[in-house]
Motif scaffolding. Sequence first.
Motif, PDB file in Angstrom:
ATOM      1  N   LEU A   1      60.335   1.478  85.522  1.00  0.00           N
ATOM      2  CA  LEU A   1      59.792   0.162  85.898  1.00  0.00           C
ATOM      3  C   LEU A   1      59.997  -0.056  87.389  1.00  0.00           C
ATOM      4  O   LEU A   1      60.952   0.464  87.971  1.00  0.00           O
ATOM      5  CB  LEU A   1      60.517  -0.948  85.128  1.00  0.00           C
ATOM      6  CG  LEU A   1      60.224  -1.078  83.628  1.00  0.00           C
ATOM      7  CD1 LEU A   1      60.970  -2.264  83.047  1.00  0.00           C
ATOM      8  CD2 LEU A   1      58.734  -1.247  83.380  1.00  0.00           C
TER       9      LEU A   1
ATOM     10  N   ARG B   1      48.936   8.963  75.856  1.00  0.00           N
ATOM     11  CA  ARG B   1      48.492   7.681  76.409  1.00  0.00           C
ATOM     12  C   ARG B   1      49.017   6.500  75.586  1.00  0.00           C
ATOM     13  O   ARG B   1      49.312   5.447  76.134  1.00  0.00           O
ATOM     14  CB  ARG B   1      46.955   7.673  76.438  1.00  0.00           C
ATOM     15  CG  ARG B   1      46.350   6.571  77.273  1.00  0.00           C
ATOM     16  CD  ARG B   1      44.858   6.794  77.446  1.00  0.00           C
ATOM     17  NE  ARG B   1      44.569   7.897  78.361  1.00  0.00           N
ATOM     18  CZ  ARG B   1      44.593   7.783  79.685  1.00  0.00           C
ATOM     19  NH1 ARG B   1      44.887   6.633  80.255  1.00  0.00           N
ATOM     20  NH2 ARG B   1      44.312   8.809  80.450  1.00  0.00           N
TER      21      ARG B   1
ATOM     22  N   TRP C   1      52.846   7.524  78.286  1.00  0.00           N
ATOM     23  CA  TRP C   1      54.224   7.529  77.788  1.00  0.00           C
ATOM     24  C   TRP C   1      54.747   8.973  77.816  1.00  0.00           C
ATOM     25  O   TRP C   1      53.995   9.904  77.512  1.00  0.00           O
ATOM     26  CB  TRP C   1      54.291   7.022  76.348  1.00  0.00           C
ATOM     27  CG  TRP C   1      54.006   5.556  76.189  1.00  0.00           C
ATOM     28  CD1 TRP C   1      52.797   4.984  75.947  1.00  0.00           C
ATOM     29  CD2 TRP C   1      54.951   4.485  76.248  1.00  0.00           C
ATOM     30  NE1 TRP C   1      52.920   3.619  75.847  1.00  0.00           N
ATOM     31  CE2 TRP C   1      54.248   3.281  76.032  1.00  0.00           C
ATOM     32  CE3 TRP C   1      56.328   4.407  76.466  1.00  0.00           C
ATOM     33  CZ2 TRP C   1      54.860   2.027  76.021  1.00  0.00           C
ATOM     34  CZ3 TRP C   1      56.940   3.169  76.448  1.00  0.00           C
ATOM     35  CH2 TRP C   1      56.218   2.000  76.235  1.00  0.00           C
TER      36      TRP C   1
ATOM     37  N   PHE D   1      64.806   4.139  76.630  1.00  0.00           N
ATOM     38  CA  PHE D   1      63.851   3.967  77.723  1.00  0.00           C
ATOM     39  C   PHE D   1      64.554   4.084  79.073  1.00  0.00           C
ATOM     40  O   PHE D   1      65.621   3.486  79.297  1.00  0.00           O
ATOM     41  CB  PHE D   1      63.171   2.599  77.616  1.00  0.00           C
ATOM     42  CG  PHE D   1      62.035   2.436  78.583  1.00  0.00           C
ATOM     43  CD1 PHE D   1      60.771   2.900  78.271  1.00  0.00           C
ATOM     44  CD2 PHE D   1      62.230   1.826  79.813  1.00  0.00           C
ATOM     45  CE1 PHE D   1      59.723   2.767  79.172  1.00  0.00           C
ATOM     46  CE2 PHE D   1      61.198   1.683  80.716  1.00  0.00           C
ATOM     47  CZ  PHE D   1      59.935   2.159  80.389  1.00  0.00           C
ATOM     48  N   ASP D   2      63.950   4.824  79.957  1.00  0.00           N
ATOM     49  CA  ASP D   2      64.494   4.996  81.311  1.00  0.00           C
ATOM     50  C   ASP D   2      63.979   3.860  82.201  1.00  0.00           C
ATOM     51  O   ASP D   2      62.800   3.813  82.542  1.00  0.00           O
ATOM     52  CB  ASP D   2      64.045   6.354  81.860  1.00  0.00           C
ATOM     53  CG  ASP D   2      64.569   6.595  83.262  1.00  0.00           C
ATOM     54  OD1 ASP D   2      65.384   5.790  83.740  1.00  0.00           O
ATOM     55  OD2 ASP D   2      64.140   7.598  83.872  1.00  0.00           O
ATOM     56  N   MET D   3      64.898   2.943  82.555  1.00  0.00           N
ATOM     57  CA  MET D   3      64.496   1.763  83.341  1.00  0.00           C
ATOM     58  C   MET D   3      63.916   2.119  84.702  1.00  0.00           C
ATOM     59  O   MET D   3      63.202   1.312  85.305  1.00  0.00           O
ATOM     60  CB  MET D   3      65.700   0.837  83.541  1.00  0.00           C
ATOM     61  CG  MET D   3      65.914  -0.169  82.423  1.00  0.00           C
ATOM     62  SD  MET D   3      64.545  -1.334  82.203  1.00  0.00           S
ATOM     63  CE  MET D   3      64.782  -2.436  83.591  1.00  0.00           C
ATOM     64  N   SER D   4      64.253   3.317  85.195  1.00  0.00           N
ATOM     65  CA  SER D   4      63.725   3.657  86.518  1.00  0.00           C
ATOM     66  C   SER D   4      62.208   3.853  86.476  1.00  0.00           C
ATOM     67  O   SER D   4      61.563   3.999  87.518  1.00  0.00           O
ATOM     68  CB  SER D   4      64.428   4.885  87.100  1.00  0.00           C
ATOM     69  OG  SER D   4      64.292   5.976  86.219  1.00  0.00           O
TER      70      SER D   4
ATOM     71  N   TYR E   1      57.507   5.688  81.165  1.00  0.00           N
ATOM     72  CA  TYR E   1      56.080   5.380  81.271  1.00  0.00           C
ATOM     73  C   TYR E   1      55.668   5.554  82.725  1.00  0.00           C
ATOM     74  O   TYR E   1      56.276   4.955  83.619  1.00  0.00           O
ATOM     75  CB  TYR E   1      55.841   3.940  80.824  1.00  0.00           C
ATOM     76  CG  TYR E   1      54.381   3.567  80.721  1.00  0.00           C
ATOM     77  CD1 TYR E   1      53.636   3.878  79.595  1.00  0.00           C
ATOM     78  CD2 TYR E   1      53.750   2.892  81.768  1.00  0.00           C
ATOM     79  CE1 TYR E   1      52.296   3.529  79.504  1.00  0.00           C
ATOM     80  CE2 TYR E   1      52.407   2.543  81.679  1.00  0.00           C
ATOM     81  CZ  TYR E   1      51.689   2.868  80.543  1.00  0.00           C
ATOM     82  OH  TYR E   1      50.365   2.521  80.444  1.00  0.00           O
TER      83      TYR E   1
END
Lengths: 83, 500
Positions: free
Chosen positions: A58, A27, A15, A53-56, A10
């Motif tokens: 966040l 979106r 997204w 999900f790619d934590m990077s 995101y």
Amino acid sequence: MSVRELVLSYARGRWHARGGEVDLVHRELRGLEGLIEAHMTSEAAPVEVRLQFDMSALPRWLHQYHGHYCNYTLRVPPRGMRA
Amino acid sequence: MTTNRRWHSGMFGTEDWWSVWIGLAIFAASLASLAGVDLVGWMARPRPWEWTNLSSEFAWSKLFAPASAGYASWHPLVSWAATYFVFTALFATGARFLRLDVRRFVIGFTVLFVVTWAAWVVGNELHLTIVDAAVDGRNRYAEAQLSWGLQLGEGAPYLLALIAGLVLGNFAKGFAATRLAEAARPEWYIKTAIVFLGVNLGAQTIEASGFAVDLVLTGAAATFVAYLFFWPIVYAVARKWFGFKRDVAAVVASGISVCGASAAIATAGAIRAKPVIPVTVSMVVVIFAMLELIVLPGLYTAFLPDQPIVNGAALGMTVKTDGADAAAGALLDELMIARHLQLTGEQWQTGWILSAALLTKIWIDVFIGIWAFVLAIVWIRNVEKRADAVQVSPMEIWFRFPKFVFGYFVAWGVYFLLATQSEALAATLDTGTAVVAGPMRTMLFMLTFVAMGAMTNFAKLKGMGKIALLYGLALVVVIAPIAYAVAYLFHRGITPPLAP
């Protein structure tokens, strides 16, 4: 049944789903899933799309509180059964 | 890219796992005392000092010294330098695996370390710490011939560390944001310290197994209250009174009522909310946790000085991040011991009130994975109505499990097994583990106070109006009073053992 793996992230209010030749943006997550489903139209068999999900995506300061956002599987029905 | 694909993903890539590795590595080093080798005694430890005495004849040894007698010949500054290099090397190694900018991390860590030590040393000045009370027929306050004293006990260094951190975070915002951000990771430091605290729990289990059982029972009750009582109330209020959308209300409810930022992220991920929601909620949670840390220990000490374990357990249910909870527990522990000494002349053992705060919170933490998994299923089936298309694996529970809890229980179990073999073995064991559970643990707590203060910018509350208002309302009207009532139900009248 075939299995595909995509990385979900995101950024800037959108997204993203990426993996192999796939690079989709929307979106809304539901809209992105619709794009993924449409992308798989060539597949005659059901497809299991594993989204990680790619934590990077966040902010770094948040990682110390929790190291995982979400993984889930999107089941895309075979071509003839899609709405 | 950082994704969790397999069960072992992130073992060298998250702060959570690195708190286990660093905590257990140092704990393992302390066990060398069983073979007669002291691998941890170089750790520097501040000493009580008095400023007129120091200014009349300065000596570093009056301020701090190596923790173990085996290193007594070391100059205090060498001991301090060894402490700095060992901890910097350990955390910098972790930072490298976490893909942080190691140079920036070391610079930030060095600043935080120096500020921590300044607060720790200054906070041991007798005018701040020593309590005017006779213990075993001796009144050290009278012996020191002080004309005044704040009588804060060992809480004084913690308060100074907190003030120093807040000054950095609020009056040197640019410096904190650019120079300290990479190293301001209070959750990493506190989780490592919690692994060390496994030793304390081991010692407490040996001394009073009933206490440990009591804490387990309260922990279970706290979990029930947080997930099945606080959460639905806050969610309902968020929806009906504040008009939040479902996803925002769910994330806010978890952040406020379960375990803070961790729960907000886990819940948002479970319901696949936009990541901007947990980011916003977490900012509010972190600031409120700091406010709770500032207010609650002093409030409980002033108004409820005869309910130490109740106060500790109530903190565990009320303060919503691990760092703030453990820090508040440590501060409460020291302030209540000093207050009780002042009022009665009795000195409680340290660590018991902190254990009450910590274990209650850890119980709540442990179940976040299951809660998020259940929430994900409910969301997919009942809210999105997409059970045919979306599937979530039970592996999500594992990915969300707080791994530092392993380190805590491994340290507890190993200490307990070894110390119960024989009294002689326990005494030998303690020569090493006392350093880990004592000054090393305290230093990481102090570092947490400073780091937490440095990353708390109260100005960020501006623009968070509705979420901040809901947080304050829920805290004062729902969470704090119910948490206190539950803690009172289980622990009323229980006090820590007296210090030997």
